[in-house]
Design an enzyme around this catalytic site. Structure first.
Site, PDB file in Angstrom:
ATOM      1  N   THR A 195      -2.933  -4.278   6.809  1.00 44.20           N
ATOM      2  CA  THR A 195      -3.903  -3.934   7.187  1.00 44.20           C
ATOM      3  C   THR A 195      -4.472  -3.935   8.189  1.00 44.20           C
ATOM      4  O   THR A 195      -5.477  -4.279   6.741  1.00 44.20           O
ATOM      5  CB  THR A 195      -3.689  -1.382   7.166  1.00 44.20           C
ATOM      6  OG1 THR A 195      -2.306  -1.852   7.828  1.00 44.20           O
ATOM      7  CG2 THR A 195      -4.349  -0.971   8.696  1.00 44.20           C
ATOM      8  N   GLY A 225       2.730   6.368   9.393  1.00 44.07           N
ATOM      9  CA  GLY A 225       1.515   5.727   8.308  1.00 44.07           C
ATOM     10  C   GLY A 225       0.901   6.800   8.834  1.00 44.07           C
ATOM     11  O   GLY A 225       0.766   7.650   9.572  1.00 44.07           O
ATOM     12  N   THR A 246      -7.468   1.966   4.785  1.00 44.03           N
ATOM     13  CA  THR A 246      -5.796   1.169   4.608  1.00 44.03           C
ATOM     14  C   THR A 246      -5.794   1.341   3.232  1.00 44.03           C
ATOM     15  O   THR A 246      -6.670   2.365   2.315  1.00 44.03           O
ATOM     16  CB  THR A 246      -6.724  -0.188   4.562  1.00 44.03           C
ATOM     17  OG1 THR A 246      -5.089  -1.141   3.792  1.00 44.03           O
ATOM     18  CG2 THR A 246      -7.432  -0.571   3.923  1.00 44.03           C
TER      19      THR A 246
HETATM   20  N1  ASP Z   1      -1.882   2.568   5.694  1.00 44.32           N
HETATM   21  C1  ASP Z   1      -0.697   1.738   5.514  1.00 44.32           C
HETATM   22  C2  ASP Z   1      -0.104   2.347   6.183  1.00 44.32           C
HETATM   23  O1  ASP Z   1       0.549   3.242   5.478  1.00 44.32           O
HETATM   24  C3  ASP Z   1      -0.487   0.426   4.620  1.00 44.32           C
HETATM   25  C4  ASP Z   1      -2.074   0.182   4.480  1.00 44.32           C
HETATM   26  O2  ASP Z   1      -3.115   0.164   4.770  1.00 44.32           O
HETATM   27  O3  ASP Z   1      -1.466  -1.510   4.942  1.00 44.32           O
HETATM   28  O4  ASP Z   1       0.751   3.021   6.900  1.00 44.32           O
END
Ligand code: ASP
Length: 330
Positions: A195, A225, A246
């Site tokens: 992310t 998410g 993230t």
């Molecule tokens: N937080 C993001 C999600 O759960 C994923 C990520 O941070 O890469 O969708």
């Protein structure tokens, strides 16, 4: 509601970004790959810096910075978004204005090239905070936002990661485990996160935060998410801090990560470093939630704790000095 700062005297400004946290293994990182990540992170930082240096708003800087990262295939947002279990890309993004407390977010969009800009339009041009799926795309069309053929988001690396994740899932199930995102092997462990997020303080003393993501590889159709959840993946308040997160989103939603960091500052008087560390290194760890945050207070102090092996991250000071880091030690 915190007031938009009217301070006219030029002040310090600052911008910090992340490009995702997770298992980022040094042995899998070739010098070429590392250089490519560093170059795109720096390019994003310089884009935001140019806006802030001209006296532009932290909101403008956050949006422009994240568009650069969305357009890069290296990060799990926009062009480099991961695939859902059934082979689609569903993008989530949000943005928040620390001066006014207004916020906008989109989730599950499949044809929006730059979801962070659509999130901003939801904030500024609609009476809503969060719009999803087909409705969000109809709104995008009405606003003249660039829509692309879903094939735009197809990249070979992400497709391979989906196949690996599905194989790992089948193996885990055969062993009686249920984790839908069990890592396949060392080579593909890094697929989980990626992310992008930004936090900024502008010359007027206003904070803003934004986050954009493709979510998690192999997520189910319709899964949302933390990235588009205000208070979880994104939060900004001039009185406390701006946060972008993230990591494993389910844990970040349940922990209300962004708001909790802000609340620890507001109610317990913690510094941004102590508040962010309390949430990421203690509370999330206790729950088993992997990931990290970038957080900035109203004086431009930055905290970037993560409990994973790495987090793509960086910041740029008013004088244009850039720092970029990936692993625990820069
Ligand atoms: N937080 C993001 C999600 O759960 C994923 C990520 O941070 O890469 O969708």
């Amino acid at each position: 509601v915190p007031a938009r700062s009217q301070d006219k005297a030029p002040r310090q400004f600052r911008l910090a970004i992340h490009g995702g946290a997770g298992t980022i293994d040094r042995t899998q990182m070739t010098p070429e790959k590392e250089a490519a990540y560093r170059a795109d992170l720096e390019r994003a930082l310089r884009t935001g810096h140019a806006i802030l240096a001209k006296g532009g708003s932290s909101l403008d800087a956050v949006e422009a910075t994240l568009r650069v990262l969305e357009d890069s295939p290296l990060f799990n947002a926009g062009k480099g978004a991961v695939f859902t279990h059934d082979g689609h890309n569903e993008l989530d993004a949000s943005i928040m204005d620390g001066a006014t407390g207004s916020a906008g977010a989109v989730a599950g969009v499949r044809r929006v090239k730059n979801p962070i800009s659509l999130a901003r339009l939801v904030m500024e041009k609609s009476p809503h905070v969060l719009m999803v799926g087909a409705g969000a795309e109809t709104f995008a069309r009405e606003q003249g936002v660039k829509l692309v053929n879903p094939r735009y988001f197809w990249t070979e690396l992400r497709w391979k990661q989906l196949q690996d994740a599905k194989r790992a899932e089948a193996e885990a199930r055969a062993k009686g485990r249920t984790a839908f995102n069990a890592p396949a092997n060392r080579e593909t462990e890094g697929y989980k996160f990626g992310t992008v997020g930004a936090v900024a303080l502008d010359r007027s003393g206003n904070l803003a935060a934004g986050t954009s993501t493709g979510g998690m590889t192999n997520k189910r159709f319709g899964r949302v998410g933390d990235a588009p959840i205000i208070g979880a993946g994104t939060y900004a308040n001039n009185a406390t801090c701006a946060v972008s997160a993230t990591g494993h989103g389910e844990y970040f939603i349940r922990s209300v990560v962004g708001y909790d960091i802000s609340a620890l500052m507001a109610y317990r008087g913690l510094s941004v470093a102590d508040a962010a560390s309390e949430v990421v290194m203690k509370k999330l760890v206790a729950l088993g939630g992997e990931g990290g945050v970038i957080a900035m207070d109203g004086a431009g102090n930055i905290a970037m704790p993560f409990n994973s092996t790495g987090m793509y991250r960086g910041w740029i000071d008013a004088d244009g000095k850039v720092t970029v880091a990936i692993f625990k030690e820069p």
